[in-house]
Design an enzyme around this catalytic site. Structure first.
Site, PDB file in Angstrom:
ATOM      1  N   CYS A 126     -57.099   9.629  63.599  1.00  0.00           N
ATOM      2  CA  CYS A 126     -56.871  10.974  63.010  1.00  0.00           C
ATOM      3  C   CYS A 126     -57.256  10.340  61.648  1.00  0.00           C
ATOM      4  O   CYS A 126     -58.829  10.286  61.648  1.00  0.00           O
ATOM      5  CB  CYS A 126     -55.656  11.216  62.716  1.00  0.00           C
ATOM      6  SG  CYS A 126     -55.409  13.303  62.127  1.00  0.00           S
ATOM      7  N   HIS A 185     -53.227  11.122  68.487  1.00  0.00           N
ATOM      8  CA  HIS A 185     -52.136   9.578  67.805  1.00  0.00           C
ATOM      9  C   HIS A 185     -51.848   9.439  69.304  1.00  0.00           C
ATOM     10  O   HIS A 185     -51.206   9.691  70.531  1.00  0.00           O
ATOM     11  CB  HIS A 185     -50.757  10.666  67.004  1.00  0.00           C
ATOM     12  CG  HIS A 185     -50.996  10.613  65.821  1.00  0.00           C
ATOM     13  ND1 HIS A 185     -51.466  10.293  64.936  1.00  0.00           N
ATOM     14  CD2 HIS A 185     -51.938  12.399  65.816  1.00  0.00           C
ATOM     15  CE1 HIS A 185     -51.661  11.624  63.561  1.00  0.00           C
ATOM     16  NE2 HIS A 185     -52.093  12.323  64.119  1.00  0.00           N
ATOM     17  N   GLU A 189     -49.797   6.803  69.151  1.00  0.00           N
ATOM     18  CA  GLU A 189     -49.103   5.942  69.490  1.00  0.00           C
ATOM     19  C   GLU A 189     -47.139   7.184  69.715  1.00  0.00           C
ATOM     20  O   GLU A 189     -46.575   6.786  69.717  1.00  0.00           O
ATOM     21  CB  GLU A 189     -48.461   5.818  68.328  1.00  0.00           C
ATOM     22  CG  GLU A 189     -48.369   6.935  67.252  1.00  0.00           C
ATOM     23  CD  GLU A 189     -49.560   7.601  66.166  1.00  0.00           C
ATOM     24  OE1 GLU A 189     -49.379   8.067  65.559  1.00  0.00           O
ATOM     25  OE2 GLU A 189     -50.896   6.932  66.862  1.00  0.00           O
TER      26      GLU A 189
END
Length: 183
Positions: free
Chosen positions: A73, A161, A163
């Protein structure tokens, strides 16, 4: 053992990036972005997401350490802005589930992902033009440049993202980055 340092750009998911790497058994550490570059002991660096380009600390200096870098990002936007690309406001804005199309099946970071992969991404700001040396590696109907790679310098960026649980194959992105760092 390969060591990957996560640079904390004060994003809300930064601790999840660190945890995702740790859960894969990777030697990892979370460090603030004001850490002097010479104090980083890393075989690879993850530039985390964060609120804005005004708080990126020493991130530009980390790009000169000659180790692979994965920008997530804001981290991807830092790569673009510092290396001659263009960053601007996104048309979509906030967070959303997005289907990204992987454009390069040979890309070492994303090539193993499904050709269309569901991700969780913020599009308040986004890369508008990739820097020289980078290849545009993923796109969506929300954002033209969802990912980019410079395989010669081992610099990679994703707008989304990996994660978070909402992202399909996020773990594969980190595993692929680990493989890049181990080469």
């Amino acid at each position: 053992m390969t060591r990957i340092v996560v640079i904390d750009n004060h994003g809300q998911f930064t601790h999840l990036e660190h945890r995702a790497l740790r859960d894969l058994g990777i030697d990892t550490e979370l460090v603030d972005n004001d850490t002097p570059p010479e104090e980083l002991d890393a075989d690879g660096i993850v530039l985390s997401g964060g609120p804005d380009m005004d708080r990126i600390g020493n991130c530009p200096d980390y790009l000169e350490l000659d180790v692979p870098v994965l920008g997530i990002c804001l981290g991807m936007q830092i790569l673009a802005a510092e290396l001659g690309g263009t960053v601007g406001g996104g048309d979509y804005g906030g967070y959303a589930d997005v289907n990204v199309d992987i454009l390069d099946e040979d890309d070492p970071l994303l090539g193993s992902l499904a050709p269309e992969t569901r991700v969780w991404a913020s599009h308040a700001d986004e890369v508008k033009e990739v820097p020289d040396g980078f290849t545009h590696t993923a796109t969506s109907d929300v954002c033209d440049i969802e990912a980019m790679s410079d395989t010669d310098r081992d610099l990679y960026g994703v707008q989304w993202h990996p994660e978070v649980a909402h992202t399909e194959e996020g773990e594969a992105v980190f595993e692929n980055f680990l493989a890049i760092c181990e080469q």
